[in-house]
Design an enzyme around this catalytic site. Structure first.
Site, PDB file in Angstrom:
ATOM      1  N   PRO B 214       0.963  -1.024  -0.081  1.00 16.71           N
ATOM      2  CA  PRO B 214       0.216  -0.102  -0.082  1.00 16.71           C
ATOM      3  C   PRO B 214       0.932   1.396   0.155  1.00 16.71           C
ATOM      4  O   PRO B 214       1.278   1.861   0.984  1.00 16.71           O
ATOM      5  CB  PRO B 214      -0.749  -0.081   1.222  1.00 16.71           C
ATOM      6  N   ASP B 384       5.598   2.540   2.233  1.00 15.10           N
ATOM      7  CA  ASP B 384       4.890   1.406   2.596  1.00 15.10           C
ATOM      8  C   ASP B 384       3.967   1.766   3.918  1.00 15.10           C
ATOM      9  O   ASP B 384       4.675   1.742   4.729  1.00 15.10           O
ATOM     10  CB  ASP B 384       5.547   0.386   2.796  1.00 15.10           C
ATOM     11  N   HIS B 385       2.716   1.849   3.434  1.00 14.39           N
ATOM     12  CA  HIS B 385       1.895   2.283   4.538  1.00 14.39           C
ATOM     13  C   HIS B 385       1.691   1.371   5.733  1.00 14.39           C
ATOM     14  O   HIS B 385       1.681   1.584   6.996  1.00 14.39           O
ATOM     15  CB  HIS B 385       0.568   2.719   4.326  1.00 14.39           C
ATOM     16  N   ARG B 386       2.259   0.171   5.487  1.00 10.33           N
ATOM     17  CA  ARG B 386       2.100  -1.168   6.449  1.00 10.33           C
ATOM     18  C   ARG B 386       3.032  -0.913   7.513  1.00 10.33           C
ATOM     19  O   ARG B 386       2.573  -1.048   8.606  1.00 10.33           O
ATOM     20  CB  ARG B 386       2.374  -2.435   5.859  1.00 10.33           C
TER      21      ARG B 386
END
Lengths: 336, 410, 321
Positions: B214, B384-386
């Protein structure tokens, strides 16, 4: 990289290994030639096909041994020398002369390791010039490798090009088992890229000569050349083939053939030998039993007829499987 | 002499001879040649030897040139009695039909196929053992290439550890690799080429990244005045630094301060690193490579400059080692040299962020409430939004802008 | 038994036929029209003819890869042989055998043989048939000096003695087993002595002298037909060409063949003593001319003969299948 004939490529391998390993000896009829002749030439022949040329001047008559015409004794002596720690290369000249020396090959050298409980091997290489197409008649033209491939204990090597021939010969010379090294006479002058140095081509690993998706074609020795022609001709019709050259038929890289048939679903095997109990029959049987579910069409085999090799040009040209017959077989399996 | 006109043809020496090279003639037209006298020299790939005159006769025509190869049975010369006229000799030559002594099978000429030269293409030497003596079946090798899988990473279960097709499939299933779809054919002239193994690797990794990570993007601009002033000062002092050197240096320092971006996501673990191993994207003819400037946070501008130039040169020459392109902790992709205002980049997993650098371009800037014409650089950070929240990414980007706008500290 | 004038003229004509057959082949092979691998017998004619002049159609011979001379001496049709060597449909073996496999069982010619040492055991088998028939016929195993080093030959020599069958082993010592000299390859340098060691009478004779070979053969026949088992002859001879056509012969001194053509030419030597046997030079000249005409006709016939039909490829493998 140097362009070399298959003759010179094998010669290269013999030179390299004799220089590297003092246990390697070469023996056979006219491997140097000229002994007892009137010209005084030490090396009048270098092998009837010129494959052993230059070995005598370099390594001497102690290791490069001209023999009388005594095939049983040549093979038997190679077997004995191997038992006693040497690594002999016996030249049988024409593969057909296996007939004269068969006992020493298949009852003796093939079985030592097993019969003696694994306590000794027989690291001998037997060189055999084979193949039809040169009008040499019924007793000088046979591709009798199926006979020897059927014998447990023998390794059977059948190169199709100069590069493989050198690498396979170096592997053969370093192998601890008896190796039957078949050289197709029509391939001797055929040139290919051959590196100068030491390299080996392993036993039991097929070469993928052409890549394609519709048909798996397996071919040996000169038939690889013909299969290439056939496959290249079919490309214009959008038919593409995997061409697999097993390079050694004992051991046989069945995995590569089966994997390819998994992709293509169709198999054509090309073998210059007569069809019964041939490598073509053997490979077809392996695929039929182990790869049955992959097959989309009956397996085709392209072989010589079940006859001796004829003499007349016209008959022999009909005897040898041709690129066109291979092409027809490929088209046939494509119809399914 | 057996007949008034006698053909001298290319002899067949040895068993598999099919052609010979004429290297020399020992006689001239008009000479009377004795039987067994040396007539010409012929070279085969086995020997050079003299062709002795098969009969006694007068040499009337020489039809084979020195340095040319002729098939067995080809007409090399003609003997004829002096009484035979020139016209008769010519007629004999014109009517001569050499025997087809070739070893080809009957229907060797495949219908419709172009005539092939005698020496067919040499089979390409096959690399037998892969890196480190690894054995790979040909089908397995092909499949691995198709899937963009590096076979050296596969454990072979075949004889002698040989990698089989099944091994590749098992590996691919674990990796989630899929063969590329076949492009549709069109009427337009086209050329189809299989992706190179390297390109296949790039494709697989980027697809995986784009589909599974994401991404979000943050953008900031840098007022380039101070950077340009600093570069000019350095140049005046006899040293030089590229804009890229400043960016790598500043990025490394910012990464050390915001280590959440100097990280790998490995499964469910986040690994953060002490030093910034900055991967620098380099375009090569074979595709994008990202060689790594190790511990760029510990290197000065000059050292960074030297290291990136060396890596880029070797990347383009295809001489990077595996270590030099694996294990980067963050990537900088600079397309400024192409004059682009801005772009965004896809994260190179297992990294968690990537910086896309646009060109330093003239722009209207606002300084202290005044519109002025200056130079501006746009930075786009993909995260990377994770594992990297927006605030963390923003902190990093803010720090990076600060460093680049005060380059004297770099 | 002395030969009649007619028998001598016939012997001369056969020797000359063999010579001209081979000399002509030597030329024709260079055109490339003749397929394969040809081994010429020129120089050894007195052996084949000296031996076969004592035999009838019901006697057997087995031959070697260098078999043209044996075929002609045993009465094979020269035109049919030539066609066979050209690989033609009407050849003695329908073009399927070629130079190394010419056979004509109706003439007692059980085949040339491309395997060195392949023939002698076959000759022993034929002699078993002769012995059972009890008609005084014999078999002859031709072989070269090279063949005397093959195990099959040793086995055949011994078996013939054990079985006391009428086989005459004729070793044509032409100095070379392929490219290797006989002094190197034959350990004892005494081929007749080897045969003797197996328990049969054996003698060495001058293979360039028709009369010497003929006389030795007469003694061997007398022994064999008398029910006393096999006998052997070592005929010392030479070959005027290489092991096979195209052999560069680097193992032979450059002038060796030239000298041998002077001193060991069986045709010259036959002519030298012809007057003493009541044959005039002009009679022999007439025979020479007739032979050349025969060979011309044989070559022309071979060239005109069609190749075998492709369907012939798969016939003659079995009697029925």
């Amino acid at each position: 990289m140097a362009q070399k004939s298959m003759r010179d490529a094998i010669n290269d391998a013999l030179h390299l290994e004799m220089a590297r390993d003092p246990r390697v000896i070469v023996l056979g009829e006219d491997v140097s030639g000229g002994a007892g002749g009137s010209s005084g030439e030490r090396e009048a022949s270098g092998g009837i096909f010129g494959v052993t040329k230059g070995l005598l001047p370099k390594f001497g008559a102690g290791r490069v041994i001209d023999t009388p015409i005594s095939e049983s004794a040549i093979i038997g002596a190679a077997a004995g020398a191997a038992l006693a720690g040497l690594r002999p290369v016996a030249e049988l000249m024409f593969a057909d002369f296996v007939g004269v020396s068969l006992d020493q090959i298949f009852n003796q050298m093939a079985k030592f390791r097993y019969m003696f409980g694994g306590k000794t091997g027989c690291p001998a290489v037997v060189r055999l010039a084979m193949g039809a197409g040169m009008n040499m008649g019924a007793q000088h033209s046979q591709t009798i490798y199926p006979l020897l491939a059927s014998v447990p204990g023998l390794k059977v090597v059948i190169p199709s090009n100069a590069y493989d021939a050198k690498g396979l010969m170096l592997s053969a010379l370093r192998d601890d088992d008896p190796v039957m090294f078949f050289e197709h006479k029509a391939l001797y002058p055929r040139k290919g890229e051959v590196p100068d140095g030491d390299y080996t081509v392993p036993f039991g690993e097929a070469a993928l000569v052409r890549e394609g998706e519709h048909v798996t074609v397996v071919a040996l020795a000169r038939m690889v050349v013909f299969a290439e022609k056939a496959i290249d001709a079919l490309a214009k019709d959008g038919i593409s083939c995997d061409l697999i050259d097993p390079r050694t038929v004992s051991p046989l890289d069945a995995d590569t053939i089966l994997e390819s048939v998994e992709n293509t679903g169709r198999l054509v095997v090309v073998d210059e030998s007569p069809p019964r109990c041939s490598l073509a029959a053997d490979i077809a049987a392996i695929v039929a039993s182990r790869g049955f579910r992959s097959l989309r069409a009956p397996i085709e085999i392209v072989t010589a007829p079940h006859t001796p090799v004829p003499f007349a040009r016209e008959l022999e040209r009909a005897y040898v499987p041709s690129p066109q017959r291979i092409e027809q077989a490929i088209r046939k399996v494509m119809q399914e | 002499m057996a007949a008034p006109i006698f053909a001298v043809t290319m002899p067949k020496w040895g068993i598999e001879m099919q052609e010979g090279l004429v290297t020399d003639w020992h006689a001239a037209v008009g000479e009377r040649i004795a039987k067994d006298a040396p007539l010409l020299d012929v070279e085969t790939d086995k020997i050079v030897n003299a062709v002795e005159s098969p009969v006694e006769g007068t040499l009337r025509r020489i039809l084979a040139e020195r340095g040319q190869a002729y098939p067995v049975g080809a007409l090399l010369a003609v003997y004829a009695d002096p009484a035979v006229s020139e016209a008769e000799v010519d007629a004999f030559v014109a009517g001569f039909r050499p025997v087809d002594a070739s070893f080809e099978p009957a229907d060797a000429t495949v219908t419709g196929a172009p005539a092939a030269p005698i020496a067919a293409a040499a089979p390409a030497p096959v690399a037998e053992a892969g890196e480190g003596g690894q054995r790979v079946s040909p089908i397995a090798r092909r499949l691995a290439e198709k899937l963009g899988i590096d076979v050296t990473q596969i454990h072979g279960t075949g004889p002698n550890g040989r990698v089989s097709k099944e091994d590749v499939e098992t590996f691919a299933a674990r990796q989630g690799a899929k063969p590329a779809a076949t492009a549709a054919t069109s009427a337009n002239a086209s050329r189809r080429e299989r992706l190179s193994p390297m390109r296949q690797t790039i494709a697989r990794r980027l697809l995986e990244s784009k589909q599974t990570i994401p991404h979000y993007r943050l953008e900031a601009t840098v007022d380039g005045a101070a950077l340009q002033a600093r570069r000019a000062a350095l140049a005046a002092a006899g040293t030089s630094a590229s804009l890229n050197d400043f960016i790598v240096r500043a990025t490394a320092l910012a990464l050390v301060e915001v280590p959440a971006l100097n990280a790998h996501l490995e499964g469910e673990d986040v690994v953060t690193f002490a030093d910034a191993d900055v991967a620098v994207a380099v375009a090569t003819e074979q595709g994008l490579l990202t060689p790594i400037v190790r511990a760029a946070n510990r290197l000065g501008l000059a050292q960074i400059g030297a290291a990136t130039r060396d890596l880029a040169a070797r990347a383009r020459a295809g001489r990077l080692t595996r270590e030099e392109i694996t294990g980067g902790t963050f990537t900088v992709s600079n397309l400024g040299m192409h004059g682009l205002e801005r772009f965004d980049a896809i994260i190179n997993p297992p990294q968690v962020a990537i910086l896309a650098v646009g060109a330093l371009r003239p722009a209207v800037l606002v300084r202290q409430g005044q519109a002025v014409v200056g130079e501006r650089l746009t930075l786009t950070l993909s995260c990377d939004h994770r594992v990297v929240d927006g605030a963390v990414g923003a902190r990093f980007l803010k720090r990076l802008v600060e460093l680049l706008e005060a380059p004297d500290t770099l | 038994m002395t030969l009649t004038r007619e028998a001598l003229a016939r012997a001369y004509r056969q020797m000359k036929t063999i010579r001209e057959f081979e000399e002509r082949l030597h030329l024709e092979i260079q055109t490339g029209e003749i397929p394969g691998f040809t081994h010429l017998y020129a120089g050894q004619e007195a052996v084949a003819v000296g031996v076969c002049a004592t035999l009838g159609d019901r006697d057997y011979i087995v031959s070697t890869h260098r078999g043209h001379g044996h075929c002609i001496a045993k009465g094979c049709d020269v035109a049919g042989m030539m066609k066979e060597i050209y690989g033609r449909r009407d050849g003695l073996c329908k073009g399927k055998g070629g130079s190394m496999h010419i056979a004509d069982v109706t003439k007692g010619m059980l085949g040339a043989n491309a395997i060195v040492g392949g023939g002698p055991p076959i000759a022993v088998g034929a002699a078993i048939a002769c012995k059972l028939r009890g008609d005084g016929t014999v078999s002859v195993a031709f072989g070269g000096d090279g063949s005397c080093n093959q195990g099959t030959v040793f086995e055949a020599l011994n078996l013939a003695v054990v079985l006391q069958v009428p086989t005459i082993f004729v070793f044509e010592n032409n100095g070379y087993s392929e490219h290797t000299g006989v002094d190197y390859a034959v350990g004892s340098k005494d081929i007749a002595g080897r045969a003797r060691a197996f328990g049969m009478p054996a003698e060495r004779c001058d293979g360039s002298d028709f009369h010497a070979v003929h006389a030795a053969m007469q003694r061997a026949l007398e022994h064999a037909r008398g029910g006393r088992g096999p006998a052997a002859i070592e005929a010392v001879t030479t070959r005027f060409y290489g092991h096979f056509e195209g052999d560069p012969q680097l193992y032979r001194a450059r002038d060796e063949v030239r000298r041998q053509r002077e001193s060991m030419d069986c045709l010259k030597r036959f002519r030298d003593s012809a007057a003493a046997h009541g044959l005039s030079a002009s009679e022999l000249d007439a025979l020479d001319a007739a032979v050349l005409a025969d060979i011309d006709a044989a070559v022309a016939g071979a060239k005109a003969s069609p190749p075998p039909a492709e369907a012939e490829l798969t016939t003659d493998v079995y009697s029925s299948y």
